[in-house]
Design an enzyme around this catalytic site. Structure first.
Site, mmCIF file in Angstrom:
data_model
loop_
_atom_site.group_PDB
_atom_site.id
_atom_site.type_symbol
_atom_site.label_atom_id
_atom_site.label_comp_id
_atom_site.label_asym_id
_atom_site.label_seq_id
_atom_site.Cartn_x
_atom_site.Cartn_y
_atom_site.Cartn_z
ATOM 1 C CE LYS A 199 -1.296 0.364 5.765
ATOM 2 N NZ LYS A 199 -2.413 1.335 5.616
ATOM 3 N N GLY A 204 0.817 -1.194 0.000
ATOM 4 C CA GLY A 204 0.000 0.000 0.000
ATOM 5 C C GLY A 204 0.851 1.244 0.000
ATOM 6 C CB THR A 205 -0.093 4.794 0.304
ATOM 7 O OG1 THR A 205 -1.066 4.682 -0.720
ATOM 8 C CG2 THR A 205 0.620 6.124 0.190
ATOM 9 C CG ASP A 261 -6.678 5.837 -1.029
ATOM 10 O OD1 ASP A 261 -7.017 6.118 -2.193
ATOM 11 O OD2 ASP A 261 -5.750 5.055 -0.763
ATOM 12 N N GLY A 264 3.018 1.174 3.288
ATOM 13 C CA GLY A 264 3.673 -0.053 3.716
ATOM 14 C C GLY A 264 3.160 -1.253 2.943
#
EC number: 2.7.11.1
Length: 1211
Positions: free
Chosen positions: A219, A199-200, A315, A202
């Protein structure tokens, strides 16, 4: 030597969890580029596990390949294309620097033939660009790949897109995972199973929690300084959300947060698949609206909660909407990835937020923004689900705003003038007399920025309304097609509101949940459509649900920070999840000691009704401990409730499994489908004796709506005395209602009876005067000696489930009794007891054109289960006011409550001021099928309803009624425009004698409903009750008009008939009401509510049922006179403002107040001036049972006062 790419292998293509990334899979058959996340890079993994690869000692090495090993001919070099690369992530809060470079793209040759031009799986989702070539996919947008040096390609990919076995941080700040590595918090340890996505901020790994052996998703955030601040914000937001019910509000459940080797690790529940992968798995085929609706409802519920907390997700996209379990819970979704989230007070205009395809115009233009940007994103998501392709797939922000402007028009001038980035995409036209913004042409933009505009849209719409024409299903026909078109209209209407360019005018999550597309009220016009039924079934997943480990006590783990020794870098923070009350009904309902619950003995649950409530489920609608103080207990029996939980906190309906139609009682249990207008759990009740115990405090302050319990007796030789327990509702504001219990209340109901427990949801209507209106319940037995079975009439309507929208209003749920569920209830009891023929036949009859029954009475089917009113702020579904002309034989009558105050009004009053001599009586006539019919009249007072016009089902047009003089009320050829504006609906009798086929045909059955033009009444007064072939409605001439409509018939007089001469003047003559000398109970309704229903029900002749109304089923005991009881009971609930002059004229009120609606009661029941005492057998031998508060003007006991009939000289 070329670098080797080592990647982990997931077990399946669709496996993902809390990730916002698309997967780039490297397989022998070709590259399947499924896109990427909001990050600037891809990752790769493979499904193959070559056995020839070496194995690491501490990790599982998989998918080893050399790029030079591929044939040089397999590498296709895409032409050089200009791209924009945002070096910093859009949502990181840092300034984005744009560089322009010539990027060489790499693809596999075998993939070219597999991808259709419109199915470019390598969609860029945030700052990356989409190549316009149909089959060439962009792999990287970093410095140009040197194809002549293959090792550089491998090295670049190794450092940026692939995880290796080394357990160290990369230059980008990503943690390098190792399979089977152990991640340790202070309390738990997790074993890394596989890599899920990037993801953005991590990456996400699928891990195994050793202590509980459950699978979780962890995450792992980057430790780069630019992400540190946003990581802290995400942790704080997740900590705040952990105190909410994640299952109820449809966001991912977080467990804990800890530090591992200087990386923040967030532990979440494991979810199955994101929506993008789901679309890809289905080859990007459009999703039907019946599946889009539950997804929209759940995500809107999550956004509603975020808005209430002042949070912006920022998002929202298909990648961040996860399917929980596609197999066991289809279309159950949750919102994930709060890495870009922020508090609305901390929103910065210059921040890059949202993936570009779903980026709101205020973000593109640099305007201040709020939570409304999430609604724009959600609109883009549901449009993408509908089309199978993004609505606005802009390759750059310019393309994005260009697509939006071409379809929806340019943003308003004041928005463009206020935007900080407007000049990037718009110019002021100097040629005009005053400056106006004009979108730059693609050539102008390319000349200024060097970015070439691309066309990536699959569909180019001139307006959003054109979307309704695409992807129309070809397998639908008839009513299914009509329902689909209606559904599309509502979908487009909601989509336009969600994609409103001006954020201030954009629809909110709350209004979205109340929109007709979500509530599905527009689909009630098609009750027999299988397509509509499947739509309601799919919404079942939106019910409130409670997790299996939620407990009664809210155990909250503190958000703790474990300070470890200096040698350890672990930091553990535990997220506390709100463990809301278990809706285990057996345990909850048994806890009547503190908050008395309703213990219902239920069995044989073969009557099903959809447990869907199509409105939001606010936390304030939860059970209030101070409200649920008393309950109703039906005993004996086990404390066995439905197997399902009660997610909507609704009342239960105890419904009889079968109503015997034979001459003797039977114990056969056969579930009978019931169509209710309120979505409440329905369970059949065994016919065993059920004593009713009503606790003294069952009525609370401000409660005005009764709950009627009726007992239906099968055919038995003797019937034990029944007891009606009406409660006095002294509903003056601020005064609690009092209930005086007598011995009659506590005696058991006789064996062999069946109970109907009708809950009331009418107080949920906003704007209803709750403290000054009462819906009384009257039991009106008439003599009846027919053996005619009612099964024929019952079978005339197909039985199906009817669904409605119940909008729980928290403000109306505070002072009402609940059955352990915060459903407002009040209790009034009435028994239906059939009475043998005791009244003499009328001495004269009207002339009939065909053989008719000997007697005619205005009756209502006994034990009619009345639909509840489902209401939302946008729509109120009406219910039935049932009146029945019955021929030949008499049956007991129930005139139950009109369920909804703002619905139709049946008014009976004597117009003492302008009374005329000719009084009209209900007509005793026949239609064409049989005598001894039972019909229903529903009067609705909304003149602007077009339900009947839009109904796909035909309605019979009846000929006019014949009056005493034999003249027609209205000829059959008269148009609907000549009728009056209001509408009366009568369910047609199925058996009536065949009358004249001429214009003089008599009508005692259905008067089909049709939208008629309102006609001004004389002098602003009531225009009376006009019966036309197309409409039979009570017309109110003014705001204060109250309609005369006789609901009873004097058996001593001739059969009532109604006649009215119609002149060429469309305004009807003033009609007078024949009011029998009977005691009457005032019904209180509300007319002036701004929330008055705009979509009203209408009935059609059987078997074609009304689209917008529930079926009315006749739950009648056998009608043989030999088995009927000889006594009847009456339960009245009076309002304090009810005048004792029940037969007199009632004072009119402004339209904003409630109207008094006196309902006449049959002469064989109540003592009155014109009814001999011998005709009424008083059932309650001793004491009076109606208690009254001081100051109330209602009756306080039997016998009721006689009717004042001095005003009626003609009686």
């Amino acid at each position: 030597m070329a670098s080797q790419l080592q990647v982990f292998s997931p077990p399946s293509v669709s496996s993902s969890a809390f990730c916002s990334a698309k997967k780039l899979k490297i397989e022998p058959s070709g590259w399947d580029v499924s896109g990427q996340s909001s990050n600037d890079k891809y990752y790769t993994h493979s499904k193959t596990l070559p056995a020839t690869q070496g194995q690491a000692s501490s990790s599982h090495q998989v998918a080893n390949f050399n790029i030079p090993a591929y044939d040089q001919g397999l590498l296709l070099q895409a032409p050089a294309v200009e791209h924009i690369v945002v070096t910093a992530a859009d949502s990181s809060g840092s300034a984005a620097t744009a560089t322009f470079q010539s990027s060489q793209t790499l693809t596999h040759r075998s993939n070219v033939s597999l991808l259709e031009p419109y199915q470019k799986c390598g969609l860029k989702r945030k700052s990356e660009e989409v190549d316009s070539n149909g089959s060439v996919q962009i792999i990287e947008e970093h410095p140009p790949l040197m194809l002549q040096n293959r090792t550089v390609v491998g090295a670049a990919a190794t450092t940026t897109t692939v995880t290796t076995k080394s357990s160290s941080s990369s230059g980008e700040g990503d943690y390098q995972l190792v399979q089977h590595e152990i991640l340790c918090s202070m309390t738990n340890s997790y074993e890394v199973l596989e890599f899920l996505g990037r993801g953005t901020f991590g990456q996400v790994a699928k891990c195994w929690k050793r202590s509980t052996k459950e699978i979780v998703a962890i995450k792992i955030l980057k430790n780069h300084p630019s992400y540190a601040r946003q990581g802290q914000i995400e942790v704080s937001i997740l900590s705040r959300l952990s105190s909410e019910n994640a299952d109820e509000y449809n966001f991912v459940r977080s467990y804990e947060c800890f530090q591992h080797k200087n990386h923040t690790c967030l532990v979440f529940e494991m979810l199955e698949q994101n929506l993008y992968d789901f679309l890809k798995q289905n080859k990007f085929s459009p999703l039907p609206l019946k599946y889009i609706r539950p997804i929209l409802q759940q995500v809107a519920t999550a956004l509603m909660k975020l808005k209430s907390l002042g949070l912006i997700h920022a998002d929202l996209k298909p990648e961040n909407i996860m399917l929980v379990d596609p197999v066991r819970q289809p279309y159950r979704v949750k919102v994930i990835d709060f890495g870009s989230a922020s508090h609305v007070s901390k929103a910065v205009c210059s921040t890059y937020l949202q993936s570009r395809y779903y980026r709101a115009p205020e973000i593109i233009l640099g305007l201040p923004f709020c939570e409304a940007i999430d609604m724009w994103s959600l609109g883009c998501v549901i449009a993408e689900l509908f089309l199978g392709w993004p609505l606005y797939p802009g390759a750059s922000e310019y393309d994005q705003i260009r697509y939006i402007s071409q379809t929806q028009g340019l943003p308003a001038e004041y928005l463009l003038s206020a935007g900080t980035k407007t000049t990037r995409f718009f110019n002021r036209d100097p040629n005009l007399g005053y400056p106006l913004w004009r979108l730059k042409t693609p050539e102008e933009h390319e000349l200024e920025t060097g970015i070439k505009s691309k066309e990536a849209r699959k569909y180019i719409f001139n307006c959003l309304d054109d979307m309704a024409q695409v992807n129309m299903s070809t397998d639908l026909e008839g009513t299914d097609m009509l329902a689909e078109k209606a559904d599309r209209r509502e979908y487009i209407d909601l989509l336009k509101k969600m994609l409103t360019i001006d954020a201030d005018k954009r629809v909110t999550p709350l209004k979205t949940l109340n929109h007709q597309f979500v509530t599905m009220t527009h689909l009630l016009d098609f009750p027999h459509s299988n397509h509509v039924k499947s739509c309601f079934q799919n919404m079942e997943i939106c019910k409130r649900r409670v997790h299996m480990y939620d407990t009664v006590s809210q155990i909250k783990s503190p958000f703790t920070t474990h300070v470890a020794p200096s040698t350890s870098t672990n930091l553990t923070m535990s997220f506390s999840n709100q463990l809301s009350t278990v809706h285990n009904q057996a345990s909850v309902l048994a806890s009547s000691s503190t908050a008395a619950a309703a213990t219902l003995s239920l069995a044989n649950s073969d009557v099903s009704l959809l447990n869907y409530q199509s409105a939001l489920y606010p936390p304030s609608a939860a059970p209030v401990p101070g409200v649920a103080q008393q309950g109703v207990s039906l005993q004996p029996g086990t404390t066995q409730i439905c197997t399902q939980t009660d997610p909507f906190q609704q009342t239960f309906i105890v419904c009889p499994p079968a109503f015997q139609t034979g001459l003797q009682a039977t114990t056969k249990h056969s579930g009978f489908p019931v169509r209710m207008d309120n979505a409440v759990p329905l369970v059949p009740q065994a016919p065993a004796a059920q004593p009713l115990q009503i606790q003294s405090g069952v009525l609370t302050q401000g409660s005005c709506t009764p709950l009627m319990v009726a007992t239906l007796h099968p055919q038995v030789a003797t019937i034990t005395p029944q007891y009606a327990v009406p409660f006095t509702l002294s509903c003056a504001a601020g005064r609690p209602a009092l209930v005086e219990q007598t011995a009659a209340v506590q005696q058991a109901w006789p064996g062999g009876t069946q109970q109907i427990l009708l809950p009331s949801a009418w107080q949920q209507l906003p704007g209803v005067a709750l403290h000054n209106s009462v819906q009384p319940t009257a039991v009106i037995p008439e003599a009846m000696g027919s053996s005619q079975q009612l099964a024929d009439w019952r079978n005339a309507h197909s039985h199906g489930n009817q669904y409605s929208t119940i909008m729980q209003q928290p403000s109306l749920l505070t002072n009402h009794v609940t059955l352990a569920t915060a459903q407002p209830l009040n209790v009034g009891v009435a028994h239906v007891v059939r009475q043998q023929q005791s009244s003499s036949l009328p001495s004269r009859k009207n002339k009939q054109s065909a053989p008719v029954s000997s007697t005619s009475s205005l009756e209502v089917l006994p034990s009619q289960v009345y639909s509840l009113v489902g209401s939302s702020p946008l729509r109120t579904t009406s219910s039935y006011n049932s009146l029945v002309p019955v021929q030949d034989q008499h049956q007991p009558i129930i005139i139950p409550d009109t369920p909804s105050p703002p619905v139709s009004v049946i008014t009976i009053r004597s117009d003492t001021d302008e009374e005329e001599d000719n009084k009209f009586k209900p007509s005793s006539s026949s239609l064409k099928a049989r005598s001894n019919v039972i019909s229903y009249v529903t009067v609705n007072d909304s003149p602007d309803s077009d339900s009947s016009l839009s109904s796909p089902y035909p309605t019979d047009t009846l000929s006019a009624l014949r009056g005493n003089s034999g003249t027609l009320l209205e000829g059959p050829g008269r148009t609907a425009a000549d009728g009056i504006g209001t509408r009366t609906i009568i369910v047609p009798p199925l058996k009536t004698q065949l009358g004249d086929c001429t214009g003089a045909t008599q009508a005692s059955g259905l008067l089909s409903s049709s939208k008629t033009k309102p006609v001004a009444s004389v002098s602003g007064q009531s225009s009376g009750c006009c019966i036309t072939p197309t409409g039979y409605r009570a017309q109110r001439g003014g705001a204060s008009a109250v309609q005369p409509l006789n609901l009873s018939q004097n058996q001593q007089s001739s059969s009532a008939s109604t006649s009215q001469e119609r002149s060429s003047n469309p305004a009807p003559r003033r009609q007078q009401a024949f009011v029998a000398p009977l005691s009457q109970a005032p019904y209180a309704f509300q007319h002036g509510s701004p929330l008055h229903s705009t979509g009203h029900p209408h009935l059609a002749p059987a078997p074609a049922h009304l689209p917008s109304q529930p079926h009315l089923y006749t739950y009648a005991a056998p009608t043989s006179a030999a088995a009927l009881g000889s006594t009847s009971s009456i339960a009245h609930l009076f309002s304090p403002q009810g005048s004792s002059r029940h037969a007199a004229a009632y004072t009119t009120h402004p339209s904003t107040l409630v109207h008094q609606v006196p309902v006449s009661v049959g002469p064989s029941l109540l003592t009155s001036a014109s009814v001999a005492p011998a005709q009424y057998q008083h059932q309650f031998a001793t004491q009076s049972y109606i208690g009254s508060s001081r100051g109330s003007t209602i009756y306080t006991g039997y016998p009721l006062s006689p009717t004042k009939i001095s005003q009626y000289s003609y009686l």
